[in-house]
Design an enzyme around this catalytic site. Structure first.
Site, PDB file in Angstrom:
ATOM      1  N   ARG A 231      23.891   0.224 -62.948  1.00 20.42           N
ATOM      2  CA  ARG A 231      23.774   0.821 -64.269  1.00 20.42           C
ATOM      3  C   ARG A 231      24.645   2.076 -64.300  1.00 20.42           C
ATOM      4  O   ARG A 231      24.294   3.109 -63.733  1.00 20.42           O
ATOM      5  CB  ARG A 231      22.311   1.129 -64.591  1.00 20.42           C
ATOM      6  CG  ARG A 231      21.459  -0.139 -64.583  1.00 20.42           C
ATOM      7  CD  ARG A 231      19.993   0.127 -64.800  1.00 20.42           C
ATOM      8  NE  ARG A 231      19.217  -1.088 -64.567  1.00 20.42           N
ATOM      9  CZ  ARG A 231      17.896  -1.153 -64.527  1.00 20.42           C
ATOM     10  NH1 ARG A 231      17.181  -0.041 -64.707  1.00 20.42           N
ATOM     11  NH2 ARG A 231      17.282  -2.295 -64.306  1.00 20.42           N
TER      12      ARG A 231
ATOM     13  N   SER B 181       3.837  -3.007 -64.981  1.00 20.84           N
ATOM     14  CA  SER B 181       5.012  -3.219 -64.143  1.00 20.84           C
ATOM     15  C   SER B 181       4.672  -3.094 -62.659  1.00 20.84           C
ATOM     16  O   SER B 181       3.850  -2.257 -62.265  1.00 20.84           O
ATOM     17  CB  SER B 181       6.090  -2.190 -64.496  1.00 20.84           C
ATOM     18  OG  SER B 181       7.148  -2.221 -63.561  1.00 20.84           O
TER      19      SER B 181
ATOM     20  N   ARG C 241      19.668  -5.317 -68.494  1.00 21.02           N
ATOM     21  CA  ARG C 241      19.680  -4.241 -67.500  1.00 21.02           C
ATOM     22  C   ARG C 241      19.921  -4.739 -66.076  1.00 21.02           C
ATOM     23  O   ARG C 241      20.072  -3.927 -65.161  1.00 21.02           O
ATOM     24  CB  ARG C 241      18.342  -3.488 -67.549  1.00 21.02           C
ATOM     25  CG  ARG C 241      18.173  -2.678 -68.806  1.00 21.02           C
ATOM     26  CD  ARG C 241      16.741  -2.232 -69.011  1.00 21.02           C
ATOM     27  NE  ARG C 241      16.253  -1.273 -68.028  1.00 21.02           N
ATOM     28  CZ  ARG C 241      16.476   0.041 -68.074  1.00 21.02           C
ATOM     29  NH1 ARG C 241      17.229   0.556 -69.044  1.00 21.02           N
ATOM     30  NH2 ARG C 241      15.945   0.847 -67.169  1.00 21.02           N
TER      31      ARG C 241
ATOM     32  N   HIS D 172      16.130  -9.452 -69.074  1.00 19.19           N
ATOM     33  CA  HIS D 172      15.786  -8.113 -68.571  1.00 19.19           C
ATOM     34  C   HIS D 172      16.393  -7.025 -69.458  1.00 19.19           C
ATOM     35  O   HIS D 172      16.756  -5.941 -68.981  1.00 19.19           O
ATOM     36  CB  HIS D 172      16.253  -7.943 -67.124  1.00 19.19           C
ATOM     37  CG  HIS D 172      15.381  -7.022 -66.320  1.00 19.19           C
ATOM     38  ND1 HIS D 172      14.321  -7.466 -65.566  1.00 19.19           N
ATOM     39  CD2 HIS D 172      15.406  -5.677 -66.156  1.00 19.19           C
ATOM     40  CE1 HIS D 172      13.740  -6.435 -64.970  1.00 19.19           C
ATOM     41  NE2 HIS D 172      14.375  -5.342 -65.319  1.00 19.19           N
TER      42      HIS D 172
ATOM     43  N   LYS E 214       8.948 -14.830 -65.495  1.00 17.02           N
ATOM     44  CA  LYS E 214       9.795 -14.032 -66.372  1.00 17.02           C
ATOM     45  C   LYS E 214      11.255 -14.085 -65.921  1.00 17.02           C
ATOM     46  O   LYS E 214      11.540 -13.992 -64.738  1.00 17.02           O
ATOM     47  CB  LYS E 214       9.318 -12.571 -66.356  1.00 17.02           C
ATOM     48  CG  LYS E 214      10.182 -11.598 -67.140  1.00 17.02           C
ATOM     49  CD  LYS E 214       9.610 -10.192 -67.050  1.00 17.02           C
ATOM     50  CE  LYS E 214      10.494  -9.175 -67.733  1.00 17.02           C
ATOM     51  NZ  LYS E 214      11.764  -8.953 -66.982  1.00 17.02           N
TER      52      LYS E 214
ATOM     53  N   GLN F 142       2.473  -7.669 -63.381  1.00 14.55           N
ATOM     54  CA  GLN F 142       3.736  -8.181 -62.872  1.00 14.55           C
ATOM     55  C   GLN F 142       3.709  -8.176 -61.345  1.00 14.55           C
ATOM     56  O   GLN F 142       3.161  -7.265 -60.726  1.00 14.55           O
ATOM     57  CB  GLN F 142       4.882  -7.311 -63.367  1.00 14.55           C
ATOM     58  CG  GLN F 142       6.270  -7.834 -63.019  1.00 14.55           C
ATOM     59  CD  GLN F 142       7.358  -6.867 -63.446  1.00 14.55           C
ATOM     60  OE1 GLN F 142       7.259  -5.669 -63.210  1.00 14.55           O
ATOM     61  NE2 GLN F 142       8.400  -7.376 -64.069  1.00 14.55           N
TER      62      GLN F 142
END
Length: 361
Positions: A162, A104, A274, A271, A247, A125
């Site tokens: 979130r 990540s 999220r 994702h 992605k 990533q």
């Protein structure tokens, strides 16, 4: 432990509620998070009998590179919050299984350390940060670490809301509620690892040459690039000699756009629910997204072969026909490989992405 469900129950016992909620929570009302799992549960397998299964081969060849199984471990940020050394452990597990670990861009472990622990089994990533120097530095790190495949985080242009984290006071600035603090004290094992382990910080991002403080990390996470476009992917294609996977593809138009700017593959992902709520599940999306045609790639069609191994680990085999595609030399042939993020809570998705099986004529 006999299943991913068993592992989740152990994690729920060992981790404070605020940490578990960060692991499993989704954006807003978590409509997409639920749809991911519910649609996955609706998939059915067709039983066939009296077939010779004495020599089953589940290997795959995305990009012409042999995989031991058609799965990969998806990028997950700050895994060190759950277990120190998690990134390296997962990368080594991926290598042992003959697959890859996607590091990540927000990992708590430096890319160089993870790549060194699992040579040839790590993809990196990359995000289009507003400060172009950060992108330059990341590409240099990836090149020096021997990375051959970049995964563009195209689905994080803006911050998500979130609500589980907000209710728990679980933010980078470190403002947990009194209830969250008391709950953490009831988990002495996790607390001891958290306090004695390496400082929770971004492995590859610093402030004035030092690890970022939690407040600096929060500011960095809020510093997305809402102006990023396909032009940025095209510019990346022009300077990166390895493979590029985009992605966050969920529609035919975006699949075509990715191929038009020279991406080697698309990664079907919402994702994990999220980032952007109330969109379709990843299980529902590929039949539309990967069937898109463009001038540079043949359509990618789903094959009805799904596998679940006593838990929500779903492998969806997608045939990716080989077709001519422009490259730096204008003559390469690439496989348009589609990967989807397994649609489940993060605690239950290791491996958490499926890699399509490509024809290798």
């Amino acid at each position: 432990m006999h299943s991913v469900g068993d592992a989740r129950r152990v994690a729920a016992r060992r981790l404070p509620r605020m940490v578990m909620d960060f692991l499993e929570g989704g954006a807003l009302d978590e409509i997409t998070l639920r749809a991911n799992r519910e649609d996955l549960d609706l998939l059915r397998l067709q039983q066939r009998v009296l077939r010779d299964v004495s020599d089953v081969d589940v290997r795959a060849r995305p990009f012409g590179v042999p995989f031991g199984a058609p799965v990969a471990i998806a990028p997950m940020g700050l895994l060190t919050l759950f277990q120190p050394g998690a990134d390296i452990a997962l990368a080594r597990a991926a290598r042992a299984a003959g697959t890859v670990f996607v590091h990540s861009a927000w990992s708590g472990t430096p890319l160089a350390d993870v790549a060194a622990a699992a040579p040839g089994s790590v993809w990196s990533q990359v995000a289009f940060w507003p400060d172009g120097r950060l992108v330059d530095q990341h590409l240099e790190r990836a090149e020096h670490a021997g990375i051959r495949t970049l995964v563009v985080a195209a689905d994080v242009s803006v911050s998500s809301k979130r609500e589980r984290d907000l209710r728990n006071g679980f933010t980078m600035a470190g403002r947990p509620t009194a209830g969250s603090v008391l709950d953490a004290l009831r988990h002495p094992g996790w607390l001891a690892r958290f306090l004695a382990g390496p400082r929770v910080a971004f492995g590859d991002q610093t402030a004035d040459g030092r690890p970022m403080t939690l407040r600096q990390m929060e500011a960095f996470m809020e510093h997305e690039n809402a102006s990023a476009t396909w032009t940025d992917v095209a510019a990346l294609r022009a300077r990166w000699q390895g493979r590029i996977v985009v992605k966050g593809i969920m529609t035919p138009d975006d699949a075509r756009a990715a191929m038009d700017v020279g991406a080697d593959a698309i990664y079907v992902s919402n994702h994990g629910g999220r980032q952007f709520d109330a969109q379709p599940s990843t299980v529902a999306a590929p039949s539309e997204a990967v069937s898109a045609k463009s001038s540079t790639t043949a359509p990618i069609s789903p094959v009805p072969a799904k596998v679940r191994v006593s838990a929500p680990v779903m492998l969806s085999m997608l045939e990716a026909p080989l077709s001519p595609a422009p490259s730096r030399s204008g003559a390469e042939t690439v496989a348009a490989v589609s990967m989807r993020m397994s649609s489940m809570p993060l605690s239950a998705k290791l491996p958490a992405a499926s890699v399509a099986r490509a024809n290798t004529e």
